[in-house]
Scaffold this motif. Structure first.
Motif, PDB file in Angstrom:
ATOM      1  N   PRO A  64      12.390  -6.072 -60.653  1.00 26.52           N
ATOM      2  CA  PRO A  64      11.023  -6.484 -61.138  1.00 26.52           C
ATOM      3  C   PRO A  64      11.899  -7.890 -61.160  1.00 26.52           C
ATOM      4  O   PRO A  64      10.490  -9.193 -61.314  1.00 26.52           O
ATOM      5  CB  PRO A  64      10.102  -5.431 -61.931  1.00 26.52           C
ATOM      6  CG  PRO A  64      10.569  -4.883 -61.821  1.00 26.52           C
ATOM      7  CD  PRO A  64      11.969  -4.511 -61.759  1.00 26.52           C
ATOM      8  N   ALA A 103       2.485 -10.770 -53.199  1.00 33.61           N
ATOM      9  CA  ALA A 103       3.177 -10.088 -53.106  1.00 33.61           C
ATOM     10  C   ALA A 103       4.042 -11.057 -55.066  1.00 33.61           C
ATOM     11  O   ALA A 103       4.778 -10.099 -56.400  1.00 33.61           O
ATOM     12  CB  ALA A 103       5.215 -10.568 -52.677  1.00 33.61           C
ATOM     13  N   ARG A 104       4.237 -12.285 -54.887  1.00 36.10           N
ATOM     14  CA  ARG A 104       4.228 -12.302 -55.965  1.00 36.10           C
ATOM     15  C   ARG A 104       4.122 -12.540 -57.191  1.00 36.10           C
ATOM     16  O   ARG A 104       4.049 -11.616 -58.969  1.00 36.10           O
ATOM     17  CB  ARG A 104       4.550 -14.290 -56.112  1.00 36.10           C
ATOM     18  CG  ARG A 104       5.911 -15.253 -55.299  1.00 36.10           C
ATOM     19  CD  ARG A 104       7.093 -14.202 -56.174  1.00 36.10           C
ATOM     20  NE  ARG A 104       8.019 -14.936 -55.594  1.00 36.10           N
ATOM     21  CZ  ARG A 104       9.411 -14.730 -55.209  1.00 36.10           C
ATOM     22  NH1 ARG A 104       9.516 -13.521 -55.516  1.00 36.10           N
ATOM     23  NH2 ARG A 104      10.730 -15.200 -54.868  1.00 36.10           N
ATOM     24  N   ARG A 117       3.091 -14.374 -49.643  1.00 34.50           N
ATOM     25  CA  ARG A 117       3.893 -14.092 -50.447  1.00 34.50           C
ATOM     26  C   ARG A 117       3.213 -14.798 -52.164  1.00 34.50           C
ATOM     27  O   ARG A 117       3.831 -14.247 -52.618  1.00 34.50           O
ATOM     28  CB  ARG A 117       4.387 -15.588 -50.382  1.00 34.50           C
ATOM     29  CG  ARG A 117       5.800 -16.129 -50.617  1.00 34.50           C
ATOM     30  CD  ARG A 117       6.569 -17.402 -50.316  1.00 34.50           C
ATOM     31  NE  ARG A 117       6.846 -17.902 -51.025  1.00 34.50           N
ATOM     32  CZ  ARG A 117       8.894 -16.863 -51.287  1.00 34.50           C
ATOM     33  NH1 ARG A 117       9.429 -16.198 -50.538  1.00 34.50           N
ATOM     34  NH2 ARG A 117       9.335 -18.038 -51.178  1.00 34.50           N
ATOM     35  N   ARG A 154       1.895  -9.639 -57.119  1.00 31.14           N
ATOM     36  CA  ARG A 154       2.223  -8.266 -57.382  1.00 31.14           C
ATOM     37  C   ARG A 154       3.162  -7.884 -58.754  1.00 31.14           C
ATOM     38  O   ARG A 154       2.702  -7.093 -59.627  1.00 31.14           O
ATOM     39  CB  ARG A 154       2.482  -7.751 -56.481  1.00 31.14           C
ATOM     40  CG  ARG A 154       2.580  -6.236 -56.682  1.00 31.14           C
ATOM     41  CD  ARG A 154       2.950  -5.670 -55.558  1.00 31.14           C
ATOM     42  NE  ARG A 154       2.200  -5.754 -53.551  1.00 31.14           N
ATOM     43  CZ  ARG A 154       2.743  -6.502 -52.553  1.00 31.14           C
ATOM     44  NH1 ARG A 154       3.773  -6.117 -53.107  1.00 31.14           N
ATOM     45  NH2 ARG A 154       2.343  -6.661 -51.567  1.00 31.14           N
ATOM     46  N   GLY A 155       4.065  -8.620 -58.344  1.00 33.10           N
ATOM     47  CA  GLY A 155       5.340  -8.219 -59.215  1.00 33.10           C
ATOM     48  C   GLY A 155       5.237  -8.732 -60.888  1.00 33.10           C
ATOM     49  O   GLY A 155       5.317  -7.779 -62.205  1.00 33.10           O
ATOM     50  N   LEU A 187      13.966  -9.812 -61.144  1.00 35.68           N
ATOM     51  CA  LEU A 187      14.786 -10.767 -59.754  1.00 35.68           C
ATOM     52  C   LEU A 187      14.245 -10.899 -58.963  1.00 35.68           C
ATOM     53  O   LEU A 187      14.145 -11.968 -58.815  1.00 35.68           O
ATOM     54  CB  LEU A 187      16.226  -9.644 -59.427  1.00 35.68           C
ATOM     55  CG  LEU A 187      16.858  -8.551 -59.682  1.00 35.68           C
ATOM     56  CD1 LEU A 187      17.746  -7.555 -58.594  1.00 35.68           C
ATOM     57  CD2 LEU A 187      17.616  -9.893 -60.323  1.00 35.68           C
ATOM     58  N   PHE A 188      12.674  -9.849 -58.592  1.00 35.75           N
ATOM     59  CA  PHE A 188      11.350 -11.329 -58.274  1.00 35.75           C
ATOM     60  C   PHE A 188      10.647 -11.932 -58.768  1.00 35.75           C
ATOM     61  O   PHE A 188       9.690 -12.647 -58.008  1.00 35.75           O
ATOM     62  CB  PHE A 188      11.075  -9.787 -56.938  1.00 35.75           C
ATOM     63  CG  PHE A 188      11.739  -9.239 -56.306  1.00 35.75           C
ATOM     64  CD1 PHE A 188      12.877  -9.716 -55.763  1.00 35.75           C
ATOM     65  CD2 PHE A 188      11.709  -7.589 -56.483  1.00 35.75           C
ATOM     66  CE1 PHE A 188      13.454  -9.159 -54.632  1.00 35.75           C
ATOM     67  CE2 PHE A 188      13.021  -6.736 -56.030  1.00 35.75           C
ATOM     68  CZ  PHE A 188      13.511  -7.671 -55.223  1.00 35.75           C
ATOM     69  N   LEU A 230      -1.577  -4.241 -53.052  1.00 38.79           N
ATOM     70  CA  LEU A 230      -0.476  -3.670 -52.288  1.00 38.79           C
ATOM     71  C   LEU A 230      -1.144  -3.784 -50.706  1.00 38.79           C
ATOM     72  O   LEU A 230      -0.615  -4.131 -48.921  1.00 38.79           O
ATOM     73  CB  LEU A 230       0.019  -2.321 -52.066  1.00 38.79           C
ATOM     74  CG  LEU A 230       1.800  -2.088 -52.692  1.00 38.79           C
ATOM     75  CD1 LEU A 230       1.229  -0.807 -53.520  1.00 38.79           C
ATOM     76  CD2 LEU A 230       2.282  -2.271 -52.567  1.00 38.79           C
TER      77      LEU A 230
END
Lengths: 254, 409
Positions: free
Chosen positions: A117, A88-89, A85, A91-92, A119-120, A64
């Protein structure tokens, strides 16, 4: 969970991580040269007083936040080299968060929260089915379509844990997971973490409570942005550890 | 995150704030509804006039003189007696021409029926019996040349106490102080759809006495416009061209008598339809443009509520980022939400607009029209309004710092 991991291979490795904030014009060294390795399958507790840098450490390890200096390697990737980006991916896919305040989406059902999670992370197939399996895993098979407002605190935290497991992450980051729960419920949540640990999950948990910290293999004590001591609890026997007064007194501001 | 998922999640947040979402879309609904209503009314008005014009299916055309006024906008009719008897005869001789009726206005100062006097209001036109088609005469019959007879339209007939009908007598006061008494022999309903001004029609013989010196040094009657009727609808175009050619040649008296800045025009029914349509279209677009201001207000409403919504859901944004949402995912979610609001607003606006338009059209007894192109435009604009008004709030949401957001109460 199902992840095959070699014993003691690092899931996450942080080397000489520094993070400084400006607060009222004054620099605050939230992390001042922290090096920490989390072997795969390990269960680590982080303790320390407020403002000691626990949260910043969690944010940095959880992608984060990015360190000002030093390196953090997660799932074989250096997070400082990634774009927002990609971070973020990552992290997910690699991180599962469990928060003190549960942080469920209020308008989504339990199953939908667990699905979020996935969905992303577009590669995951059979989301709905997986959400049911995970909710059953945390003992909520009969609460699948309930809204968070229809669930008790302990049940909400179980949904949050199921959500953290959704993408089969490398690391589960728990921030005071029992902080908003009564002792009995908190114990049941910790038993669940213990089970996950036994199944091979890598867990890092921030806590104030020595009883909770005692579930871990080791306790990292942080103070003023540095690691003060690392206390090894061996295999992590909660019954034995909680009766140990020295651990309780080392609990900082608990 | 794929689009169906975004739609589902965005729809969930719209549906969970029903009152707020309804009020938000109201701006767009009203904007779109007013545009569509005016488009329906404008289209129906045009259709009604065009319908009137077409129903007569008249192979006729009007020869008249026009000029461009000093302010340069549009054309105005010139009342100049330049079409001589010679011109009338030459036009009658053209191939495909059935009849040529000269017309000229008679400067009657007062029209009286018994003791009931009407000053100025009634326009009196001198013409020949070929001016009216049989179906335009709704009562009685056409006047006879050389007789003191007249035909009247419904509007003029109602000006007098008790109305004027076939067999009644009217007294016309002329500018030179003399007066003529005429007998009404027919009531007409003009085919131009604009029979709203009171009109009286009398035969040129004996009422029209104006003569001029022609370029050929003769003294002849001259008229200010001519109605030419072709033998059939198929010969209208050819006759129109032939008339124009005639007036371009030196043989025509009118071309030499007209002033330099005047122009001789030949207008068929089709031309008239085109002209009416054009004028109504322009008016409609103007009014709809004013109505579109409501759309701007509507888009401000959407933007406003989206900004509130982003602030309100800061924590949710933090959660989604923590579980792997990219900035683009968040942007997409909020943008989809405002586009849904805009789309729903425009769909309901179209339905409301059609409904109000239908009511108005029913009251006015015009034919209902469905302005399909404007419906498509309205929905496109609604979606566009959603994108535009959602862009800034969505961008705000996307750049939210997840750490701050998760701490947000």
């Amino acid at each position: 969970m199902t992840r095959e991991s070699e014993p003691n291979a690092p899931a996450v490795a942080a080397v000489d991580v520094r993070r400084t904030y400006e607060l009222g014009g004054e620099p605050v060294h939230a992390l001042d040269g922290v090096s920490l390795t989390l072997p795969a399958g390990s269960f680590t507790a982080v303790m320390g007083p407020s403002g000691s840098g626990k949260s910043t450490l969690m944010n940095v390890l959880g992608c984060l936040d990015t360190p000002d200096a030093g390196t953090v390697e997660l799932g074989g990737q250096r997070i400082a080299e990634l774009s927002g980006r990609e971070r973020a991916r990552l992290r997910g896919r690699e991180i599962g968060f469990v928060f003190q305040t549960f942080n469920l989406m209020p308008r989504l059902s339990a199953a939908e929260n667990v699905t979020l999670p996935m969905l992303f992370a577009p590669t995951v197939e059979g989301r709905r089915e997986r959400a049911r399996t995970l909710l059953a895993r945390v003992g909520l098979e009969d609460r699948v379509d309930h809204a968070p407002s229809e669930l008790s605190g302990g049940q909400r935290q179980r949904v949050a844990i199921a959500r953290a497991l959704a993408n089969d992450p490398t690391l589960i980051l728990a921030d005071e997971p029992t902080g908003n729960l009564d002792t009995a419920t908190g114990d049941r949540i910790m038993s669940l973490f213990e089970e996950l640990h036994a199944e091979g999950a890598t867990i890092l948990m921030v806590t104030h409570e020595p009883n909770t910290a005692a579930y871990a293999d080791r306790i990292v004590h942080v103070l003023d942005g540095r690691i003060e001591t690392i206390e090894d609890l061996g295999s992590g026997d909660p019954a034995g550890a909680s009766s140990d007064d020295s651990v309780a007194s080392a609990g900082g501001d608990a | 995150m794929n689009l169906p998922e975004s739609l589902r999640i965005s729809w969930r947040s719209i549906a969970s704030h029903k009152l707020r979402s309804t009020l938000t879309t109201l701006g767009v609904i009203i904007g779109v509804a007013s545009v569509i209503t005016f488009m329906v009314l404008g289209g129906a008005f045009t259709a009604s006039i065009v319908g009137d014009l077409e129903s007569f299916d008249e192979p006729g055309m009007l020869v008249w003189t026009q000029t461009t006024p000093a302010d340069g906008f549009g054309v105005i009719e010139v009342d100049a007696a330049i079409y001589t008897e010679h011109d009338v005869e030459r036009l009658e001789a053209l191939d495909g021409v059935s009849s040529v009726s000269p017309t000229a206005s008679i400067p009657v100062t007062q029209t009286a029926h018994g003791g009931d006097r009407v000053t100025g209001t009634v326009g009196v036109t001198a013409t020949t019996d070929g001016y009216f088609l049989p179906e335009e005469i709704v009562d009685g019959e056409a006047f006879t040349a050389g007789a003191n007879e007249a035909m009247i339209n419904a509007h003029a007939a109602q000006l007098f106490d008790g109305g004027v009908g076939v067999g009644d007598e009217l007294t016309l006061s002329l500018p030179d102080g003399s007066s003529e008494t005429v007998t009404v022999v027919g009531v007409v309903e003009e085919a131009d759809g604009f029979g709203s001004s009171p009109m009286l029609y009398v035969p040129t013989d004996p009422f029209y006495t104006t003569t001029i010196e022609t370029p050929r040094e003769t003294t002849e009657h001259a008229y200010s416009s001519l109605v030419v009727v072709a033998e059939g609808p198929e010969s209208v175009d050819g006759v129109q061209t032939a008339i124009l050619e005639y007036f371009e040649s030196d043989e025509a008296d009118a071309s030499q008598l007209k002033q330099g800045d005047h122009e001789i025009a030949v207008q068929t029914v089709d031309d008239a339809i085109e002209q009416v349509t054009e004028i109504v279209d322009q008016l409609t677009i103007l009014i709809a443009g004013i109505a579109a201001i409501a759309l701007v207000v509507g888009s401000i409403g959407i933007a406003n509520i989206m900004i509130v919504s982003v602030t309100e859901r800061t924590r949710e944004i933090g959660i989604m980022k923590a579980v792997g949402a990219t900035n683009r995912d968040i942007l997409q979610l909020f943008l989809v939400e405002s586009v849904i609001l805009g789309f729903i607003g425009s769909v309901f606006g179209v339905l409301l607009g059609l409904g109000v338009g239908f009511l108005g059209v029913s009251l006015l007894e015009w034919p209902m029209v469905y302005p399909l192109d404007w419906i498509a435009i309205a929905i496109a604009v609604g979606v566009g309004v959603g994108v535009l008004s959602g862009l800034y709030p969505a961008w705000q949401a996307a750049k939210t710092d997840p750490i701050e957001a998760l701490r947000h109460e």
